[in-house]
Enzyme design. Structure first.
Site, PDB file in Angstrom:
ATOM      1  CB  SER A 127      -8.231   0.628   5.951  1.00 27.08           C
ATOM      2  OG  SER A 127      -8.938   1.805   5.765  1.00 27.08           O
ATOM      3  CE  LYS A 132      -3.804   2.021   2.703  1.00 33.37           C
ATOM      4  NZ  LYS A 132      -4.685   1.826   3.862  1.00 33.37           N
ATOM      5  CB  SER A 189      -8.096   3.500   3.030  1.00 31.93           C
ATOM      6  OG  SER A 189      -7.236   2.925   4.010  1.00 31.93           O
TER       7      SER A 189
HETATM    8  N1  GLN Z   1     -13.002   3.960   6.632  1.00 27.54           N
HETATM    9  C1  GLN Z   1     -12.422   4.490   7.815  1.00 27.54           C
HETATM   10  C2  GLN Z   1     -12.057   5.926   7.589  1.00 27.54           C
HETATM   11  O1  GLN Z   1     -12.395   6.435   6.595  1.00 27.54           O
HETATM   12  C3  GLN Z   1     -11.213   3.690   8.179  1.00 27.54           C
HETATM   13  C4  GLN Z   1     -10.044   3.975   7.347  1.00 27.54           C
HETATM   14  C5  GLN Z   1      -8.845   3.189   7.747  1.00 27.54           C
HETATM   15  O2  GLN Z   1      -8.948   2.181   8.437  1.00 27.54           O
HETATM   16  N2  GLN Z   1      -7.687   3.661   7.344  1.00 27.54           N
HETATM   17  O3  GLN Z   1     -11.441   6.544   8.385  1.00 27.54           O
END
Ligand code: GLN
Length: 489
Positions: free
Chosen positions: A179, A80, A155
């Site tokens: 995420s 990532k 994400s």
């Molecule tokens: N979807 C959550 C957010 O938008 C978690 C994102 C993540 O785990 N990086 O913050």
């Protein structure tokens, strides 16, 4: 199918029998990416030169000491784009970091490299890991390999998508509030988030430091355990890294679930969950019961507060972490004769809408007039949530529930930020409590994957693998490949 449609275990075996070589695996991965990535857009950059060097190094390791070589040796991986790799552009999918080449490699990634991993590229994600659909990347969205008009989740959407597409057997993602598990669920792969403190955050671009963890996305639970065993463990460079000895997650896989008490949190099956998702997960529970586990309903009454608590704490930490992107030290600078204007214009042009929204929310929650009302209150609720899990874990060994309230949705469908934030309603409380959890494929609804989530007490990461592996071995959902995995490279 490209041989990278296989698991790490299978490829490790083939490398040792001479059926393949690190160079062949690398070429196959690159060819498959070339064939599908115009549709999936899982990558922000490819690192062929680095990969070739690593593949040659891995070939030497396998030749000189095949028995000592790690199972990851010679096997392609995607990272990532929030993970720093020395001298490889690392952008966190943000314009503000375009062109940034870190001067060092982060610990988790270095441990993979030391084991002989071959890095094919950096994957697309939501900007600074903020999002649940991968539509917040400054460089365009990622398509779900099961239906490229749909989101892969976020994400870590690019990492999940490239594994689901069949290009590489595994990828690393990062997880702050869902995420890794949520995109794993939406793309039909395994996604594991370790106990907070187990994997070093050194070299991970920070979003919310008290929540962020690095973890693997793989095609099998065993592979997730293999990767975790390689990247986890104490690191003096991260002050939140835990020094406790690690239970061997791979041995735990063999223990099965007979006699285990599994809790079913009532609140995680509430009205926001798609009934078809609920039905798939209930079916999975019957499988676990048939394997000898006992299921028992439990209650986590502050589940509702998880979302609002997270959306105070995570933006508060992000507003502080992202203050460093000021045009002086990293990436983008929009010149202006006035220093203050230069800061403002750099941040205005460098950050996307969701990042700005979070910085504003967080700055507000931390401002002197509102700190007690929001930030301090949220920290107190966070403790209540963590205590609630501790209480429930006195009666049960692990929890089972859905990973995501729905299957993959269509791009553009959730424009309202609140409906997007709801994607993580069942994963967020777990993060606030720092618990380990996994998502494992447990069915399909209209051709789209569903994930089963397994959660364990802190530092019982091995137990998560044990339950998920027992379930996986009793079913064949994980063997069903996405249509893109069949694309000839
Ligand atoms: N979807 C959550 C957010 O938008 C978690 C994102 C993540 O785990 N990086 O913050």
């Amino acid at each position: 199918m490209s041989s990278t449609g296989k698991t790490i275990r299978e490829l490790a075996r083939e490398l040792r029998t001479g059926a393949t070589t690190p160079r062949v695996l690398l070429d196959e991965a690159m060819a498959h990416i070339g064939a599908v990535d115009s549709r999936v857009h899982a990558y922000l950059s490819l690192t062929r030169e680095l990969a070739e060097r690593q593949a040659d190094g891995a070939a030497r390791m396998l030749e000189e000491r095949p028995d000592d070589a790690s199972p990851l040796c010679g096997i392609p991986v995607a990272l990532k784009d929030v993970l720093c790799v020395e001298d490889v552009e690392t952008t966190a999918a943000s314009r503000v970091l375009k062109g940034f080449r870190p001067p060092y490699t982060g610990t988790a990634v270095q441990r993979l490299f030391d084991a002989g991993a071959v890095c094919v590229g950096k994957t697309n994600c939501d900007e600074f890991a903020m999002g649940s659909s991968n539509e917040n990347s400054a460089f365009g969205p990622v398509g779900n390999p099961w239906d490229v008009e749909r989101v892969p989740g976020g994400s870590s959407g690019g990492s999940a998508a490239t594994v689901a597409a069949g290009s590489v057997p595994y990828a690393l993602g990062s997880d702050t509030g869902g995420s890794i598990r949520q995109p794993a669920s939406l793309t039909g792969v395994v996604g594991f988030k370790p106990t907070y403190g187990r994997v070093s955050r050194y070299g991970l671009i920070a979003f919310a430091s008290s929540l962020d963890q690095i973890g693997p996305l793989t095609r099998s639970v065993e592979d997730a355990a293999l990767v975790y065993a390689t990247i986890a463990g104490h690191d003096p460079r991260d002050s939140t890294s835990d020094p406790r000895a690690l239970d061997d997650p791979v041995t735990a896989l063999r223990e099965g679930v007979a006699g285990m008490r599994l809790g079913v949190p009532r609140e995680y099956f509430g009205s926001g969950i798609d009934p078809a998702v609920r039905a798939s997960v209930e079916e999975a529970m019957r499988v676990l019961e048939a394997l000898g586990a006992t299921l028992q309903e439990v209650s986590l009454p502050t589940t509702d507060a998880g979302l609002s608590t997270y959306y105070i704490i995570a933006p508060a930490e992000c507003s502080s972490n992202l203050a460093r992107y000021d045009g002086v030290r990293f990436g983008l600078r929009v010149d202006d004769p006035s220093l203050t204007e230069m800061y403002m214009r750099t941040r205005d042009e460098g950050f996307g809408a969701e990042v700005k929204r979070r910085v504003m929310l967080g700055t507000y929650a931390l401002s002197s007039g509102y700190y007690d009302a929001y930030y301090r209150k949220a920290q107190k609720v966070r403790t209540v949530i963590a205590d609630e899990f501790t209480r429930v874990f006195q009666d049960v060994d692990a929890l089972v529930c859905p990973t995501s309230p729905s299957v993959a949705f269509t791009m553009g469908e959730r424009e309202d930020p609140l409906s997007m934030y709801m994607c993580d309603v069942v994963t967020l409380p777990v993060y606030l409590a720092g618990l380990p959890g996994i998502s494992v494929p447990c069915g399909f609804i209209d051709g789209l994957p569903v994930g089963l989530q397994v959660i364990a007490p802190r530092f019982e990461d091995a137990r998560v693998f044990r339950v998920a592996h027992a379930y996986e071995q009793a079913t064949d959902w994980h063997t069903i490949r996405s249509p893109l995995a069949e694309v000839a490279a």
